[in-house]
Design a protein around this motif. Structure first.
Motif, PDB file in Angstrom:
ATOM      1  N   GLU A   1       0.842  -1.195   0.000  1.00 58.80           N
ATOM      2  CA  GLU A   1       0.000   0.000   0.000  1.00 58.80           C
ATOM      3  C   GLU A   1       0.882   1.252   0.000  1.00 58.80           C
ATOM      4  O   GLU A   1       1.902   1.305   0.682  1.00 58.80           O
ATOM      5  N   PRO A   2       0.510   2.290  -0.762  1.00 59.68           N
ATOM      6  CA  PRO A   2       1.317   3.508  -0.801  1.00 59.68           C
ATOM      7  C   PRO A   2       1.423   4.175   0.563  1.00 59.68           C
ATOM      8  O   PRO A   2       0.469   4.166   1.350  1.00 59.68           O
ATOM      9  N   LEU A   3       2.570   4.758   0.833  1.00 59.62           N
ATOM     10  CA  LEU A   3       2.794   5.434   2.108  1.00 59.62           C
ATOM     11  C   LEU A   3       1.747   6.510   2.352  1.00 59.62           C
ATOM     12  O   LEU A   3       1.249   6.664   3.484  1.00 59.62           O
ATOM     13  N   GLN A   4       1.374   7.261   1.304  1.00 61.15           N
ATOM     14  CA  GLN A   4       0.411   8.361   1.481  1.00 61.15           C
ATOM     15  C   GLN A   4      -0.936   7.848   1.964  1.00 61.15           C
ATOM     16  O   GLN A   4      -1.607   8.511   2.762  1.00 61.15           O
ATOM     17  N   TYR A   5      -1.359   6.686   1.486  1.00 59.31           N
ATOM     18  CA  TYR A   5      -2.626   6.116   1.944  1.00 59.31           C
ATOM     19  C   TYR A   5      -2.521   5.683   3.402  1.00 59.31           C
ATOM     20  O   TYR A   5      -3.482   5.812   4.166  1.00 59.31           O
ATOM     21  N   VAL A   6      -1.376   5.156   3.776  1.00 60.92           N
ATOM     22  CA  VAL A   6      -1.180   4.728   5.154  1.00 60.92           C
ATOM     23  C   VAL A   6      -1.185   5.931   6.096  1.00 60.92           C
ATOM     24  O   VAL A   6      -1.798   5.899   7.173  1.00 60.92           O
ATOM     25  N   LEU A   7      -0.531   7.010   5.676  1.00 54.63           N
ATOM     26  CA  LEU A   7      -0.490   8.219   6.498  1.00 54.63           C
ATOM     27  C   LEU A   7      -1.821   8.956   6.479  1.00 54.63           C
ATOM     28  O   LEU A   7      -2.166   9.649   7.438  1.00 54.63           O
ATOM     29  N   GLY A   8      -2.546   8.852   5.355  1.00 55.51           N
ATOM     30  CA  GLY A   8      -3.857   9.475   5.258  1.00 55.51           C
ATOM     31  C   GLY A   8      -3.872  10.854   4.649  1.00 55.51           C
ATOM     32  O   GLY A   8      -4.943  11.416   4.401  1.00 55.51           O
ATOM     33  N   ASP A   9      -2.692  11.421   4.399  1.00 57.53           N
ATOM     34  CA  ASP A   9      -2.656  12.725   3.750  1.00 57.53           C
ATOM     35  C   ASP A   9      -1.315  12.926   3.059  1.00 57.53           C
ATOM     36  O   ASP A   9      -0.391  12.125   3.209  1.00 57.53           O
ATOM     37  N   THR A  10      -1.218  14.007   2.280  1.00 57.93           N
ATOM     38  CA  THR A  10       0.025  14.340   1.598  1.00 57.93           C
ATOM     39  C   THR A  10       0.062  15.832   1.364  1.00 57.93           C
ATOM     40  O   THR A  10      -0.949  16.525   1.471  1.00 57.93           O
ATOM     41  N   GLU A  11       1.230  16.345   1.023  1.00 57.50           N
ATOM     42  CA  GLU A  11       1.380  17.770   0.752  1.00 57.50           C
ATOM     43  C   GLU A  11       1.416  18.016  -0.746  1.00 57.50           C
ATOM     44  O   GLU A  11       2.019  17.251  -1.503  1.00 57.50           O
ATOM     45  N   PHE A  12       0.738  19.077  -1.174  1.00 61.71           N
ATOM     46  CA  PHE A  12       0.721  19.469  -2.584  1.00 61.71           C
ATOM     47  C   PHE A  12       0.611  20.986  -2.639  1.00 61.71           C
ATOM     48  O   PHE A  12      -0.296  21.551  -2.005  1.00 61.71           O
ATOM     49  N   MET A  13       1.520  21.637  -3.334  1.00 63.37           N
ATOM     50  CA  MET A  13       1.534  23.095  -3.441  1.00 63.37           C
ATOM     51  C   MET A  13       1.545  23.768  -2.068  1.00 63.37           C
ATOM     52  O   MET A  13       0.977  24.842  -1.875  1.00 63.37           O
ATOM     53  N   GLY A  14       2.169  23.115  -1.102  1.00 62.39           N
ATOM     54  CA  GLY A  14       2.260  23.682   0.233  1.00 62.39           C
ATOM     55  C   GLY A  14       1.022  23.515   1.083  1.00 62.39           C
ATOM     56  O   GLY A  14       0.943  24.068   2.193  1.00 62.39           O
ATOM     57  N   HIS A  15       0.035  22.733   0.602  1.00 59.69           N
ATOM     58  CA  HIS A  15      -1.213  22.511   1.333  1.00 59.69           C
ATOM     59  C   HIS A  15      -1.359  21.025   1.641  1.00 59.69           C
ATOM     60  O   HIS A  15      -0.812  20.167   0.941  1.00 59.69           O
ATOM     61  N   ARG A  16      -2.119  20.706   2.685  1.00 64.23           N
ATOM     62  CA  ARG A  16      -2.358  19.317   3.053  1.00 64.23           C
ATOM     63  C   ARG A  16      -3.627  18.814   2.390  1.00 64.23           C
ATOM     64  O   ARG A  16      -4.653  19.491   2.372  1.00 64.23           O
TER      65      ARG A  16
END
Length: 283
Positions: free
Chosen positions: A69-84
């Motif tokens: 499973e991708p790390l981002q799915y495990v963490l539940g969020d990701t950063e994009f353009m400085g936003h969560r």
């Protein structure tokens, strides 16, 4: 009881054995998430004993990562353009390359010279594109469409999370079907552009976990992009713009398609890796 360093080392080995790379960095990011501390702070806490509740959470995350499973799915969020942004299986994980698309839209002076331009994000997915635009340029009117109700629900959640829930109109639909002719000032899209054949060779964490409908662009990867260009030629006002994310080897056919449908001022822009990534054109 184990120290942070002991857990970090054993977890790194566990991930490496299962082909998760870079194993050490992924393990550090997971530990940072579980312990709710900056990743680099782990290094000054190596001798700290981990609590049993934190170990339970860590083991659950490791099991998911080890299953691909991708790390981002495990963490539940990701950063994009400085936003969560919240991320899960409902939509594709936002990628840094897509920030190039946002940058080119924001740099298009003729578009922003229009009073309250109407901008539609087609295939919005997580909503990362339209939400980033709404944060950066709140004076525009924003619309977003997706064929997946699940993806739209995620996009709405992300819009609310970033404080622009009331600024974007989300609609369930197929590309620009049902949109009034000549009603848009800009169409932006990161549609599926990977060929069906190449989809079968994608890394496991992408192929088995992210929605294939957001990746598979058909035989040559351009099926949806061609349809969108044809529709945009009718829905855009004269002088309106189209912005497309594309595959690194798709510049020439996309330029040809745009020219065929009456677009001019076509430009191709490269991503951070100096690969063709964004095409823009004016109607």
């Amino acid at each position: 009881m184990k120290t942070l360093l002991e857990v970090l080392q054993s977890g790194t080995g566990y991930l490496a054995e299962r082909g998760v790379e870079p194993a050490r960095l992924v393990m550090e990011q997971l530990m940072s998430h579980v312990l709710k501390c900056p990743r680099l702070q782990l290094y000054i806490r190596f001798e700290t004993l981990m609590s049993e509740p934190d170990l339970v959470s860590l083991r659950a995350g490791l099991k998911r990562l080890g299953a691909g499973e991708p790390l981002q799915y495990v963490l539940g969020d990701t950063e994009f353009m400085g936003h969560r942004f919240k991320v899960d299986r409902r939509a594709l994980i936002p990628r840094p390359d897509t920030e190039t698309l946002i940058d080119r839209i924001l740099a298009c002076e003729p578009l922003w010279g229009v009073a309250k331009p109407v901008i539609m994000d087609v295939g919005t997915g997580s909503g990362c594109i339209v939400i980033s635009l709404a944060i950066a340029r709140p004076e525009a009117r924003y619309l977003a469409v997706d064929a997946s109700e699940a993806a739209l629900s995620l996009a709405r959640e992300n819009a609310a999370l970033n404080g622009v829930g009331a600024a974007i109109g989300f609609t369930l639909g197929n590309l620009l079907e049902g949109v009034e002719a000549g009603s848009l000032d800009a169409v932006v899209a990161n549609l599926p552009y990977i060929t069906t054949a190449d989809c079968t060779t994608l890394p496991r964490h992408i192929r088995e976990h992210e929605p294939m409908s957001a990746l598979d662009g058909g035989g040559d990867g351009l099926e949806l992009i061609r349809k969108l260009v044809e529709q945009a030629a009718q829905r855009l006002r004269p002088g309106g713009w189209i912005f497309l994310e594309i595959g690194f080897d798709q510049g020439a056919p996309v330029v040809e398609c745009l020219s065929h449908h009456g677009f001019n001022g076509v430009h191709i822009h490269q991503d951070l890796g100096n690969r063709d990534r964004v095409v823009l054109a004016c109607r």
